[in-house]
Design a protein around this motif. Sequence first.
Motif, mmCIF file in Angstrom:
data_model
loop_
_atom_site.group_PDB
_atom_site.id
_atom_site.type_symbol
_atom_site.label_atom_id
_atom_site.label_comp_id
_atom_site.label_asym_id
_atom_site.label_seq_id
_atom_site.Cartn_x
_atom_site.Cartn_y
_atom_site.Cartn_z
ATOM 1 N N GLY A 81 -7.041 2.787 -5.078
ATOM 2 C CA GLY A 81 -5.943 3.742 -4.899
ATOM 3 C C GLY A 81 -6.329 5.019 -4.180
ATOM 4 N N PHE A 119 -9.042 8.619 13.540
ATOM 5 C CA PHE A 119 -9.994 8.513 12.426
ATOM 6 C C PHE A 119 -9.874 7.123 11.827
ATOM 7 C CE2 PHE A 119 -6.097 10.388 10.609
ATOM 8 C CZ PHE A 119 -5.817 9.486 9.575
ATOM 9 N N ARG A 178 -10.450 2.447 1.804
ATOM 10 C CA ARG A 178 -9.664 2.559 0.576
ATOM 11 C C ARG A 178 -10.349 1.833 -0.581
ATOM 12 N NH1 ARG A 178 -3.296 1.662 0.837
ATOM 13 N NH2 ARG A 178 -3.917 -0.328 1.739
ATOM 14 N N ALA A 195 -7.585 14.593 1.605
ATOM 15 C CA ALA A 195 -7.104 13.745 0.499
ATOM 16 C C ALA A 195 -6.603 14.584 -0.679
ATOM 17 C CB ALA A 195 -8.219 12.807 0.052
ATOM 18 N N ARG A 239 -6.301 5.004 12.479
ATOM 19 C CA ARG A 239 -5.138 5.674 13.034
ATOM 20 C C ARG A 239 -5.426 5.945 14.499
ATOM 21 N NH1 ARG A 239 -0.603 7.476 11.211
ATOM 22 N NH2 ARG A 239 0.291 9.405 11.943
ATOM 23 N N CYS A 276 -2.226 5.835 3.539
ATOM 24 C CA CYS A 276 -3.282 5.077 4.195
ATOM 25 C C CYS A 276 -2.774 3.724 4.692
ATOM 26 C CB CYS A 276 -4.445 4.883 3.218
ATOM 27 S SG CYS A 276 -5.892 4.191 3.997
ATOM 28 N N ALA A 277 -3.014 3.456 5.968
ATOM 29 C CA ALA A 277 -2.671 2.196 6.631
ATOM 30 C C ALA A 277 -1.173 2.008 6.852
ATOM 31 C CB ALA A 277 -3.227 0.993 5.865
ATOM 32 N N VAL A 278 -0.357 2.955 6.446
ATOM 33 C CA VAL A 278 1.091 2.803 6.610
ATOM 34 C C VAL A 278 1.641 3.758 7.663
ATOM 35 C CG1 VAL A 278 3.334 2.874 5.467
ATOM 36 C CG2 VAL A 278 1.339 2.022 4.233
ATOM 37 N N GLY A 279 1.360 5.056 7.502
ATOM 38 C CA GLY A 279 1.877 6.000 8.486
ATOM 39 C C GLY A 279 1.930 7.399 7.927
ATOM 40 N N GLU A 280 2.564 8.263 8.701
ATOM 41 C CA GLU A 280 2.545 9.685 8.379
ATOM 42 C C GLU A 280 3.892 10.288 8.720
ATOM 43 O OE1 GLU A 280 -0.935 12.924 9.224
ATOM 44 O OE2 GLU A 280 0.195 12.228 10.943
ATOM 45 N N LEU A 327 -6.913 15.506 11.262
ATOM 46 C CA LEU A 327 -7.588 14.850 10.133
ATOM 47 C C LEU A 327 -6.943 15.244 8.810
ATOM 48 C CD1 LEU A 327 -11.430 15.038 10.812
ATOM 49 C CD2 LEU A 327 -9.866 13.115 11.138
ATOM 50 N N PRO A 328 -6.442 14.255 8.050
ATOM 51 C CA PRO A 328 -5.839 14.582 6.753
ATOM 52 C C PRO A 328 -6.896 14.927 5.709
ATOM 53 C CG PRO A 328 -5.362 12.298 7.405
ATOM 54 C CD PRO A 328 -6.400 12.825 8.334
ATOM 55 N N ARG A 378 12.737 11.660 -0.305
ATOM 56 C CA ARG A 378 13.788 10.655 -0.464
ATOM 57 C C ARG A 378 13.365 9.395 0.283
ATOM 58 N NH1 ARG A 378 19.198 11.234 2.476
ATOM 59 N NH2 ARG A 378 20.009 9.150 2.190
ATOM 60 N N PHE A 424 -8.700 6.988 -1.034
ATOM 61 C CA PHE A 424 -9.296 6.637 0.260
ATOM 62 C C PHE A 424 -10.154 7.776 0.767
ATOM 63 C CE2 PHE A 424 -5.145 8.451 1.345
ATOM 64 C CZ PHE A 424 -5.505 9.411 2.274
ATOM 65 N N TYR A 474 0.238 11.533 4.847
ATOM 66 C CA TYR A 474 -0.298 10.268 5.347
ATOM 67 C C TYR A 474 -0.487 9.281 4.206
ATOM 68 C CZ TYR A 474 -4.040 7.119 7.011
ATOM 69 O OH TYR A 474 -4.814 6.039 7.329
ATOM 70 N N ALA A 493 -8.569 1.145 7.227
ATOM 71 C CA ALA A 493 -7.450 1.425 8.131
ATOM 72 C C ALA A 493 -7.926 2.331 9.258
ATOM 73 C CB ALA A 493 -6.321 2.111 7.364
ATOM 74 N N ASP A 539 -0.873 2.866 13.176
ATOM 75 C CA ASP A 539 -1.814 2.602 12.088
ATOM 76 C C ASP A 539 -2.172 1.124 12.099
ATOM 77 O OD1 ASP A 539 -1.868 5.174 10.281
ATOM 78 O OD2 ASP A 539 0.173 4.926 10.999
ATOM 79 N N THR A 540 -3.450 0.857 11.967
ATOM 80 C CA THR A 540 -3.889 -0.525 11.852
ATOM 81 C C THR A 540 -4.657 -0.647 10.547
ATOM 82 O OG1 THR A 540 -6.024 -0.103 12.893
ATOM 83 C CG2 THR A 540 -4.188 -0.670 14.358
ATOM 84 N N SER A 541 -4.730 -1.866 10.023
ATOM 85 C CA SER A 541 -5.552 -2.038 8.827
ATOM 86 C C SER A 541 -6.069 -3.458 8.769
ATOM 87 C CB SER A 541 -4.769 -1.703 7.560
ATOM 88 O OG SER A 541 -3.906 -2.764 7.222
ATOM 89 N N GLY A 597 -2.660 9.423 -9.874
ATOM 90 C CA GLY A 597 -4.011 8.947 -9.574
ATOM 91 C C GLY A 597 -4.147 8.389 -8.167
ATOM 92 N N ASP A 598 -3.032 8.042 -7.525
ATOM 93 C CA ASP A 598 -3.094 7.556 -6.145
ATOM 94 C C ASP A 598 -3.386 8.716 -5.196
ATOM 95 O OD1 ASP A 598 -2.628 4.991 -6.890
ATOM 96 O OD2 ASP A 598 -0.474 5.009 -6.410
ATOM 97 N N THR A 599 -3.889 8.373 -4.015
ATOM 98 C CA THR A 599 -4.268 9.399 -3.043
ATOM 99 C C THR A 599 -3.334 9.362 -1.845
ATOM 100 O OG1 THR A 599 -6.526 8.896 -3.677
ATOM 101 C CG2 THR A 599 -6.246 10.317 -1.773
ATOM 102 N N LEU A 600 -3.032 10.514 -1.328
ATOM 103 C CA LEU A 600 -2.339 10.594 -0.044
ATOM 104 C C LEU A 600 -3.053 11.628 0.817
ATOM 105 C CD1 LEU A 600 -0.529 13.387 -0.194
ATOM 106 C CD2 LEU A 600 1.036 11.951 -1.441
ATOM 107 N N GLY A 601 -2.796 11.582 2.117
ATOM 108 C CA GLY A 601 -3.437 12.514 3.043
ATOM 109 C C GLY A 601 -2.490 13.651 3.368
#
Lengths: 277, 365
Positions: free
Chosen positions: B99, B92, B96, A11, B292, A51-55, A8-9, A75, B101, A49, B290, B281-283, A90-94
């Motif tokens: 920006g 999980f 979102r 935020a 995972r 969100c919705a893209v990958g890790e 579990l990531p 990179r 989540f 992570y 989304a 990953d699905t969304s 301001g954006d979030t990542l996991g």
Amino acid sequence: MSPDDPMLPVAYRVEKVTKETRDTFTLVTRRVDRAPRHAFEPGQFSMLYVCAVGELPISISGDTADKQNLTYTVRSVGQVTNQLVSLGVGDTLGVRGPFGVPWPVEEARGKDVVVVAGGIGLAPLRPVLYHILRRREEYGRLVLLYGARSPQDQLFRKELTQWSQAPESRVLTTVDYGGVNWHGHVGVVTTMFRYVRLRPERTIAMVCGPEIMMRFVARELETRGVERSQIRVSMERNMKCGCGFCGHCQYGPDFICKDGPVFSYDRIQSRMEAYEI
Amino acid sequence: MPRFFRLDEPALDGLIEALRQQGYTAVGPRVRDGAVIYDEISSVADLPQGWASEQEAGKYRLNRDPSAGPFDYVIGPSSWKQWLHPPEARLFAAERENGAFRILPNTTSAPRYALVGVRACELAAIAIQDRVLLGDRYTDPIYQARRKALFVVAVNCTRSAATCFCASMQTGPRAVEGFDLALTPVGNGRQYLGETGTDAGAAVAGELGWPEAPPEMMSEAAETVRAAARAQTRNVALEGLAEALTAAAEHPRWETVAKRCMACGNCTLACPTCFCTTVEDTSTVDGARAERWRKWDSCFTQSFSYIHGGSVRTSVKSRYRQWLTHKLAYWQQQFGTPGCVGCGRCITWCPAGIDLTEEARALRA
């Protein structure tokens, strides 16, 4: 589900973005819930992570003394890294982790330290440089050899200058392609060894870059009398979990995520010389 | 309290019913698509009575055999990892907004399975996955929740297929530990010697009031299982194997086997210990929500070893080498046990009929 689920990531919010080169960015991030940031040691990595893209596994490039933020230098080379470098303040990542075996900064105490980096490989080594320079008198000579593709591809240029001015410290850089305005060195990073005099019996080396570069650097260090056990390299493999479940990062009997990424060269020398392990 | 009991077929039905009454989902062997697979069962009538399998490298046939009792089949392509380490599991969900989540952990509780018909080699496989997913630095909560809720009814083997080699791997055919109850078919497979392995098993046995087993039943059961071991024709010589394989990275045999291997990954899916997974990953279309997911993966795919710039293991040779060396050598160093239990599934279900025991032998030569 248990709260200590390693998958579990947590935020983190992007606090600052620095453009290092045309394709490489440094993200300073802070926990959204304001709890203390994850503790880490130089050389460890997080799973980042989007969100919705990958890790992806990304090494921490920030200072362990920065108790508020986790800093990553990324990179842009694929789907997830493209998204990571496009994140704004301001954006979030996991964040999961940190994972992995760190650089041997304690073991290196009292020794000369040779840091050899290729390209983005400087990012996981930057915490080592911060660590040593903050305790300068506890370490012997410090040498940084840094190879980049071109002058424009050099990371942390201001800091390279600062580090070179620290006591008992040398920073030597080289590029593959210099261009007309480059007055520095051109050539692979192994060619820089001729400019430094090592004291092999009291030297520990930390090497990070493309695998082929690390192989040749390790050979060069060995030729100059540094013991295999005093050469540490940071390996990279595909990773999906970071905690030893997904199997992707296996490298012979080791899992890069938990037995590495930092390995002693004597443990993996024969594997590094073989193909497709 | 006796540890050994006599069961007949109605008693077996009673056991399945009792487990279901206790809230377990009973899972056991059934015939489907011409093979014995594992799925939900509700009574003895669901079991593969009257069927026997014929297995060889690259071959599986389920034949009518009126003499075969419900547990006289030899294991098919499914394994219990499907129930404990599921092929697809949601890690999980995330929501979102502007920006940012929020991570939404799974809230559903784990299913409670009663596995009926777990063979000795499969118990060994579960113990190996326990070591990998529970007994290392981190714990996999999905596996852990299912594993904790588990009830295991083992069944000792009375027949071996031509692809079985558990005896040489020292994992079977007799179940020694890791079960709540163990059954051994006796008297032409229509009666069972019951054995309790845990307090939970003993409680069920006590509740159902099974009579104590007569001594001659125990000796018959022991002999039947010994005969199944003697009937095995394949073997792996474990002594020195891990060291030999680790040193054989450049052996010419890898080229030979790579010409036959199609890198299809069947062996990794059928293997009861292979644990590798990937994530997806699905969304929703607007990206507001989304998920995972974790899915079984195979080291035989090229994408498995992909890092920026390309895959590490591009040749089929290197992928087969990774799989076999991991199974029989690296696993030993990683987890203190081989990753192979001698079930023979990878041999039966390889479309090219590649035989792990034969490859292991050739690589030592």
